[in-house]
Design a protein around this motif. Structure first.
Motif, short mmCIF file in Angstrom:
data_model
loop_
_atom_site.label_atom_id
_atom_site.label_comp_id
_atom_site.label_asym_id
_atom_site.label_seq_id
_atom_site.Cartn_x
_atom_site.Cartn_y
_atom_site.Cartn_z
N VAL A 33 0.87 -1.18 0.00
CA VAL A 33 0.00 0.00 0.00
C VAL A 33 0.90 1.22 0.00
O VAL A 33 1.91 1.25 0.71
CB VAL A 33 -0.91 0.01 1.25
N GLU A 34 0.53 2.22 -0.79
CA GLU A 34 1.32 3.45 -0.87
C GLU A 34 0.63 4.58 -0.10
O GLU A 34 -0.59 4.65 -0.06
CB GLU A 34 1.46 3.90 -2.32
N ALA A 35 1.43 5.45 0.50
CA ALA A 35 0.91 6.65 1.16
C ALA A 35 1.94 7.76 1.04
O ALA A 35 3.14 7.50 1.01
CB ALA A 35 0.60 6.38 2.63
N ARG A 36 1.46 8.96 0.96
CA ARG A 36 2.35 10.12 0.99
C ARG A 36 2.65 10.43 2.46
O ARG A 36 1.95 9.97 3.36
CB ARG A 36 1.68 11.30 0.29
N TRP A 37 3.68 11.21 2.69
CA TRP A 37 4.08 11.52 4.06
C TRP A 37 2.96 12.16 4.86
O TRP A 37 2.76 11.83 6.03
CB TRP A 37 5.33 12.42 4.06
N ALA A 38 2.19 13.03 4.25
CA ALA A 38 1.11 13.71 4.96
C ALA A 38 0.03 12.74 5.42
O ALA A 38 -0.68 13.00 6.39
CB ALA A 38 0.49 14.79 4.07
N ASP A 39 -0.09 11.61 4.75
CA ASP A 39 -1.13 10.62 5.07
C ASP A 39 -0.60 9.41 5.81
O ASP A 39 -1.34 8.45 6.05
CB ASP A 39 -1.80 10.15 3.77
N ALA A 40 0.67 9.41 6.16
CA ALA A 40 1.31 8.23 6.73
C ALA A 40 0.68 7.76 8.03
O ALA A 40 0.42 6.56 8.19
CB ALA A 40 2.81 8.47 6.93
N LEU A 41 0.43 8.64 8.95
CA LEU A 41 -0.12 8.22 10.24
C LEU A 41 -1.50 7.59 10.08
O LEU A 41 -1.80 6.56 10.69
CB LEU A 41 -0.18 9.39 11.22
N ALA A 91 11.74 17.65 6.28
CA ALA A 91 12.01 17.40 7.69
C ALA A 91 10.75 17.51 8.54
O ALA A 91 10.56 16.74 9.49
CB ALA A 91 13.07 18.35 8.21
N ASP A 92 9.85 18.43 8.20
CA ASP A 92 8.61 18.58 8.96
C ASP A 92 7.72 17.35 8.80
O ASP A 92 7.08 16.90 9.76
CB ASP A 92 7.85 19.83 8.51
N ASP A 93 7.66 16.79 7.59
CA ASP A 93 6.87 15.59 7.36
C ASP A 93 7.43 14.42 8.16
O ASP A 93 6.68 13.67 8.79
CB ASP A 93 6.84 15.22 5.88
N LEU A 94 8.72 14.27 8.14
CA LEU A 94 9.37 13.20 8.88
C LEU A 94 9.14 13.34 10.38
O LEU A 94 8.83 12.37 11.06
CB LEU A 94 10.86 13.16 8.56
N HIS A 95 9.25 14.55 10.88
CA HIS A 95 9.03 14.79 12.30
C HIS A 95 7.59 14.46 12.71
O HIS A 95 7.35 13.93 13.78
CB HIS A 95 9.37 16.24 12.65
N ALA A 96 6.63 14.77 11.85
CA ALA A 96 5.22 14.51 12.17
C ALA A 96 4.94 13.02 12.30
O ALA A 96 4.08 12.63 13.08
CB ALA A 96 4.33 15.13 11.08
N VAL A 97 5.66 12.20 11.58
CA VAL A 97 5.45 10.75 11.63
C VAL A 97 6.17 10.13 12.83
O VAL A 97 5.70 9.18 13.42
CB VAL A 97 5.91 10.07 10.32
#
Length: 66
Positions: A31-39, A59-65
């Motif tokens: 399954v694929e997801a973009r960083w914004a939808d990862a959680l 870096a902000d996307d990575l930090h959010a996950v």
């Protein structure tokens, strides 16, 4: 070997080359997801593993996950 759940591929692009390589090797399901939808995807899909494509990640996307 049995697989316990799908692989979740998180990336900045819509179809990373990793997804194509896994499909060619018949390593399914994935399954694929973009960083914004990862959680949300992790919660919904409950993957056996999360594969993070780090190319182009913000870096902000990575930090959010994390």
């Amino acid at each position: 070997m049995s697989q316990q759940g799908p692989l979740l591929i998180v990336s900045s692009s819509t179809r990373p080359s990793l997804t194509a390589a896994l499909a060619a090797a018949q390593i399914l399901p994935s399954v694929e997801a973009r960083w914004a939808d990862a959680l949300g995807a992790i919660s919904k899909v409950q993957p056996a593993a999360v594969l993070a494509v780090m190319e182009g990640v913000d870096a902000d996307d990575l930090h959010a996950v994390s």
